[in-house]
Design an enzyme around this catalytic site. Structure first.
Site, PDB file in Angstrom:
ATOM      1  CG  ASP A 216      -2.943  -6.723   4.807  1.00  0.00           C
ATOM      2  OD1 ASP A 216      -3.448  -6.624   3.678  1.00  0.00           O
ATOM      3  OD2 ASP A 216      -2.118  -7.606   5.114  1.00  0.00           O
TER       4      ASP A 216
ATOM      5  N   GLY B 191       0.817  -1.212   0.000  1.00  0.00           N
ATOM      6  CA  GLY B 191       0.000   0.000   0.000  1.00  0.00           C
ATOM      7  C   GLY B 191       0.850   1.261   0.000  1.00  0.00           C
TER       8      GLY B 191
ATOM      9  CD  GLU C 173       1.062 -19.938  -1.696  1.00  0.00           C
ATOM     10  OE1 GLU C 173       0.780 -19.664  -2.862  1.00  0.00           O
ATOM     11  OE2 GLU C 173       1.317 -19.071  -0.846  1.00  0.00           O
TER      12      GLU C 173
END
Lengths: 457, 457
Positions: A315, A22, A178
């Site tokens: 976030d 961001g 993952e």
């Protein structure tokens, strides 16, 4: 007719807190903008490509492979200064941020300090079940994973060896999937030839998911596909499963009304996140509302209520103006928000504005393991090898945006061809001895078994 | 005629302590040798290419670039097991080494635990002037170097800023020269565009050498050449200079009868080494003699007096049978000693022996900076660009012997073309704040300014 001179207008001061996706994309968007000065503040001197942290945790890449020095990324932005430091407070009345004993004035403020793990109130689990948000987290995970195999090699008690070769991953989102896939590849392929007293193919890998399917952000058929692939790779996938206790290397699970106990030395946390503490500071100083995860509720233009010069993105933000649901905490959201804010600031300086922010969702994807991934682009769903190639291409594309990250591709190519993972260093405690290590993960004293001065690695 | 059956002879147990150049090349030499079992014990799970540590310390390479997992290097040696652990004692009577609560029996023992820094009795300098032997050392140096520039950027007091931009390197051997050259490249080239409030070309870099010339292992004309090059790069070279005190960010120098004080926040130690503690253990257990630096005096065949089944090699050994002088503590010596010992063990098992060890000195070299190095092959001396190319080729050759290290070459090529150093992470303390950092290096509490649990990175 009089024309106001623009020459004497002092530059517009933009302060950005946080150099993640961001903050960095806001700064990039304002690079060399006319009459704008940008100050980017971060506690770390580098931007971290968080989506690949799991590859550091499992020894495939080094931390530097997925990091770029903020100064280097922004060195051509002559209107931008980078400051290393931690913002402790925001004074919205006098328009200043407080960093140590310095204050930095702003005309426009962007808060993009991200999220950290949440243990849903069980904060003592942090020590026994580390999460994956920082470089240090990844290196600590790497240490635990590889130390478990080392300790198992020397363990003669079959029960203890079994616990050392049991890995529990809590959380079935992309990070959990993952990690599970990467540990399976390690245990069943990479390390197969490396030990003499253990058979690493006896490793047990459990992926625990509270919801009824893994990867809930993807289409249900892809969740199913991912689960099938993980099982083929040797991962035990348990959905509708909650962790109720972690103690003395025992994970207690609840499945329906049933409780189960799993003896496991290595427990990895990929479950919850919560907003970073800056959200609380903002709430105190501006009265803005936060959601249950601590995220700041933002307006349609990403400002906060009552402060049109304070933006919250990434976030840390809860943006629910698109479909009622908050946007997910993923890199593309943060990136698009940063780009939007940069454009809006430039528009405003020219007396204009922009319509409300709108997130363009290009899709979701997750790597499962060698030759296998799942990709959900909405109009197109890929699984298996084609998804895997797509995953690689997308990540290479994003990595190339930074620095030298083409080398990562070569590292991947090498790892793929050789099935090696050469970045599997156990670092941090120089005088590492397994006598300590075996008990190291079981309780919070693992950092104190080191009789050396801790080094800031 | 009777032929003795070889089938029932139990395998010869070889135990190697230390996975550096000496230990690793012994193990490689014994790979899959008939009726020989090898156990390699190391505290770390990786072999470290120490000659390139300075590149990690200065942000050019990552730690994983110059490390190779010992298990991976030896995975094809089916007669070899790798044990992670620290040997605390040797029982030469019962022929066992003690590791934690385990004992490991040996028929032949190779001790190759290397050297650590020596502060010539001033052990409190360790905190203020870190040395460069381990991955953690390199990452701590990297942290200090890059933090100094970050703190300087925010420092308004000119005197303090000057101290932050002053780097003192103690020791004019290859490590000191390479560090000085690399920091010069950083300050005068790489970081030139990255800061807004400081001019990194004002950085002062001092290289201090006690002897009358730097790089005393090379021919005098090459020392002169190296000194000239370093000065061209902006490094102040001070020979015949000793450090008499380091306190409160002030280094006190003695040049002849004159004392000088230099205010410097970053002081790096590249001066003395001493044998690792295993030398003392050996001396106690076997009565073997050690030299002033604590190195074990070895026989012409690298065994120790009275124990023909105990070898000491590498930096831990003092081998003075070639020209009266002990062989230098460099990788090629350790490597050749390891190869010799492996061959001798195999010969002995066939009832044969070998003539005394003889070191073949292929020459010495040191990197100075971009396009500049010095190479002394005895019959051939190179300086400048040709030496630089030679240095690169030699190091690439040795790196290729391990693992995937061709990628290092690509990283170098990229660094060279872009003049970037992307591995310049400041890691370890997540809540890094410059308020702490500025005082961080001045005294031993730098590790305690961290209000977070120290993480084993």
């Amino acid at each position: 007719m009089k024309v106001a001179s623009l020459e004497n207008i002092p530059p517009h001061q933009v302060v950005i807190i946080g150099g993640g996706f961001g903050g960095l994309y806001t700064a990039k968007g304002l690079a060399n903008a006319h009459n704008v000065n940008v100050t980017l503040i971060d506690k770390r001197n580098f931007h971290l490509f968080q989506p690949l942290l799991y590859q550091v945790a499992t020894g495939a890449l080094s931390a530097t492979d997925i990091s770029a020095p903020l100064r280097s990324v922004l060195s051509k932005s002559k209107n931008t200064q980078v400051l290393l430091g931690e913002v402790k407070d925001i004074d919205s009345a006098t328009q200043q941020v407080v960093m140590g004993d310095k204050t930095i004035p702003y005309d426009t403020l962007i808060v993009a300090t991200g999220a950290k793990h949440s243990y849903f109130g069980k904060d003592d689990w942090q020590e026994v079940a580390p999460g994956l948000k920082t470089v240090e987290d990844a290196i600590e995970m790497r240490r635990r994973i590889f130390t478990a195999f080392e300790a198992a090699e020397q363990e003669t008690d079959p029960e203890k060896r079994r616990a050392l070769l049991t890995f529990v991953i809590v959380g079935g989102g992309p990070t959990g999937v993952e990690l599970a896939g990467a540990i399976a590849e390690l245990a069943y392929k990479t390390l197969q030839e490396d030990f003499r007293h253990i058979d690493t193919s006896e490793t047990r890998i459990l992926l625990l998911q509270g919801a009824d399917r893994i990867l809930p952000a993807l289409a249900p058929e892809l969740s199913q596909e991912a689960e099938t692939s993980l099982k083929q790779f040797g991962v035990e996938v348990h959905t509708k499963t909650r962790v109720t206790n972690i103690e003395n290397d025992i994970v207690t699970l609840k499945q329906g009304d049933e409780f189960k106990e799993i003896a496991a030395k290595t427990i990895l946390w990929a479950a919850g996140v919560q907003a970073s503490p800056m959200a609380k500071v903002l709430a105190q100083r501006t009265g803005v509302e936060c959601d249950r995860s601590g995220r700041v509720i933002v307006e349609p233009d990403l400002t906060i209520k009552g402060y049109e010069n304070i933006f919250v993105i990434g976030d840390l933000a809860n943006f629910s103006h698109q479909n009622g649901q908050p946007l997910p905490g993923v890199a593309p959201v943060a990136k698009q928000e940063g780009e939007y804010v940069a454009t809006l600031i430039k528009k405003r300086l020219r007396g204009k504005t922009l319509p409300a922010f709108k997130y363009t969702d290009y899709g979701n994807l997750a790597m499962i393991g060698q030759n296998s991934a799942v990709v959900d682009l909405g109009f197109l769903k890929l699984t298996g090898f084609s998804a895997w190639v797509f995953w690689l291409l997308i990540h290479i594309y994003f990595l190339i945006e930074f620095d030298h990250k083409l080398l990562v591709m070569m590292q991947w190519a090498w790892n793929y061809l050789t099935r090696k993972r050469s970045a599997r260093l156990i670092t941090g405690e120089e005088s590492l001895a397994l006598a300590n290590v075996e008990d190291a993960n079981s309780n919070s004293n693992y950092t104190q078994t080191n009789n050396r001065q801790p080094i800031n690695v």
